[in-house]
Design an enzyme around this catalytic site. Structure first.
Site, PDB file in Angstrom:
ATOM      1  N   HIS A   1       0.846  -1.225   0.021  1.00 59.39           N
ATOM      2  CA  HIS A   1       0.017  -0.099   0.191  1.00 59.39           C
ATOM      3  C   HIS A   1       0.896   1.020  -0.174  1.00 59.39           C
ATOM      4  O   HIS A   1       2.076   1.117   0.253  1.00 59.39           O
ATOM      5  CB  HIS A   1      -1.052  -0.145   1.198  1.00 59.39           C
TER       6      HIS A   1
HETATM    7  C1  T46 Z   1       2.905   0.804   7.003  1.00 61.80           C
HETATM    8  C2  T46 Z   1       3.631  -0.562   6.994  1.00 61.80           C
HETATM    9  C3  T46 Z   1       5.147  -0.332   7.055  1.00 61.80           C
HETATM   10  C4  T46 Z   1      -4.231  -0.726  13.734  1.00 61.80           C
HETATM   11  O1  T46 Z   1      -5.107  -0.808  14.471  1.00 61.80           O
HETATM   12  N1  T46 Z   1      -3.339   0.630  14.110  1.00 61.80           N
HETATM   13  C5  T46 Z   1      -2.139   0.857  13.506  1.00 61.80           C
HETATM   14  O2  T46 Z   1      -1.405   2.047  13.823  1.00 61.80           O
HETATM   15  C6  T46 Z   1      -1.680  -0.038  12.274  1.00 61.80           C
HETATM   16  C7  T46 Z   1      -0.476   0.441  11.649  1.00 61.80           C
HETATM   17  C8  T46 Z   1      -2.642  -1.111  12.230  1.00 61.80           C
HETATM   18  N2  T46 Z   1      -3.535  -1.283  12.617  1.00 61.80           N
HETATM   19  C9  T46 Z   1      -4.477  -2.437  12.300  1.00 61.80           C
HETATM   20  C10 T46 Z   1      -4.959  -2.537  11.007  1.00 61.80           C
HETATM   21  C11 T46 Z   1      -5.029  -3.928  10.574  1.00 61.80           C
HETATM   22  O3  T46 Z   1      -6.039  -4.640  11.084  1.00 61.80           O
HETATM   23  O4  T46 Z   1      -3.567  -3.759  12.310  1.00 61.80           O
HETATM   24  C12 T46 Z   1      -3.856  -4.514  11.325  1.00 61.80           C
HETATM   25  C13 T46 Z   1      -2.547  -4.776  10.387  1.00 61.80           C
HETATM   26  O5  T46 Z   1      -2.309  -3.655   9.589  1.00 61.80           O
HETATM   27  P1  T46 Z   1      -1.571  -3.502   8.157  1.00 61.80           P
HETATM   28  O6  T46 Z   1      -2.455  -4.917   7.554  1.00 61.80           O
HETATM   29  O7  T46 Z   1      -2.020  -2.198   7.665  1.00 61.80           O
HETATM   30  O8  T46 Z   1      -0.198  -3.888   8.572  1.00 61.80           O
HETATM   31  P2  T46 Z   1       0.736  -3.979   7.503  1.00 61.80           P
HETATM   32  O9  T46 Z   1       2.259  -4.704   7.974  1.00 61.80           O
HETATM   33  O10 T46 Z   1       0.487  -4.097   6.043  1.00 61.80           O
HETATM   34  O11 T46 Z   1       1.136  -2.244   7.190  1.00 61.80           O
HETATM   35  C14 T46 Z   1       1.842  -1.512   8.399  1.00 61.80           C
HETATM   36  C15 T46 Z   1       1.110  -0.210   8.287  1.00 61.80           C
HETATM   37  O12 T46 Z   1      -0.155  -0.411   8.475  1.00 61.80           O
HETATM   38  C16 T46 Z   1       1.426   0.758   7.201  1.00 61.80           C
HETATM   39  O13 T46 Z   1       1.262   2.052   7.489  1.00 61.80           O
HETATM   40  O14 T46 Z   1       3.668   1.584   6.190  1.00 61.80           O
HETATM   41  O15 T46 Z   1       3.182  -1.507   8.070  1.00 61.80           O
END
Ligand code: T46
Length: 142
Positions: free
Chosen positions: A56
């Protein structure tokens, strides 16, 4: 580290290692090592073998990513330049600002990836589709 040029909005930052006979310490302060006010932090660990994350871009978010332990490979892409960065030491971080597509791969079993961010969590800030990302890049460069 990445030998190739990094996308626009990405920069590697070396932190000062404050080591002594007891071991090492790194201090990160907003306005110094971290070029924004820190509003949120999160960390990723226990990533299963073969799992990749990210895929993303963010419309507004600025982040500093670093590994506290272990290693992972980041792919960063501004729509024109795509580069790989290996994060494998706690004294170097990758600053990501602007519209940058990011992917995280090859997490070591002991990897702890720490993110310092300038905004609270906002699902609306995410561009989760590569075509939407390139369209947004075109819009701001038009
Ligand atoms: C990024 C990369 C490097 C939250 O509730 N609060 C938060 O601050 C974050 C970051 C995530 N979440 C929840 C949302 C999802 O249900 O945690 C779950 C996993 O998040 P996500 O699928 O977005 O994780 P990544 O590893 O794909 O991405 C993350 C960050 O979201 C993003 O901003 O730059 O790490």
């Amino acid at each position: 580290m990445s030998p190739s040029p990094l996308p626009f909005g990405c920069r590697l930052i070396d932190f000062t290692l404050r080591g002594d006979e007891r071991g090492s310490l790194i201090a990160l302060e907003a306005g110094k090592e971290v070029p924004f006010e820190i509003r949120r932090t999160y960390y990723i660990f226990g990533t299963k073998e073969g799992v990749s994350r990210g895929f993303h871009a963010h419309r507004q978010l600025q982040q500093l990513l670093l590994v506290l332990n272990g290693s992972c490979r980041l792919v960063v892409d501004d729509g024109e330049t795509r580069a790989e960065v290996i994060l494998d030491r706690p004294d170097t971080g990758l600053l990501i600002t602007g519209l940058v597509w990011r992917e995280m791969h090859d997490f070591s079993h002991d990897c702890v990836l720490l993110a310092l961010a300038d905004r609270p969590y906002d699902p609306a800030d995410y561009l989760r589709n590569y075509a939407d990302f390139t369209a947004a890049v075109k819009q701001i460069t038009a």
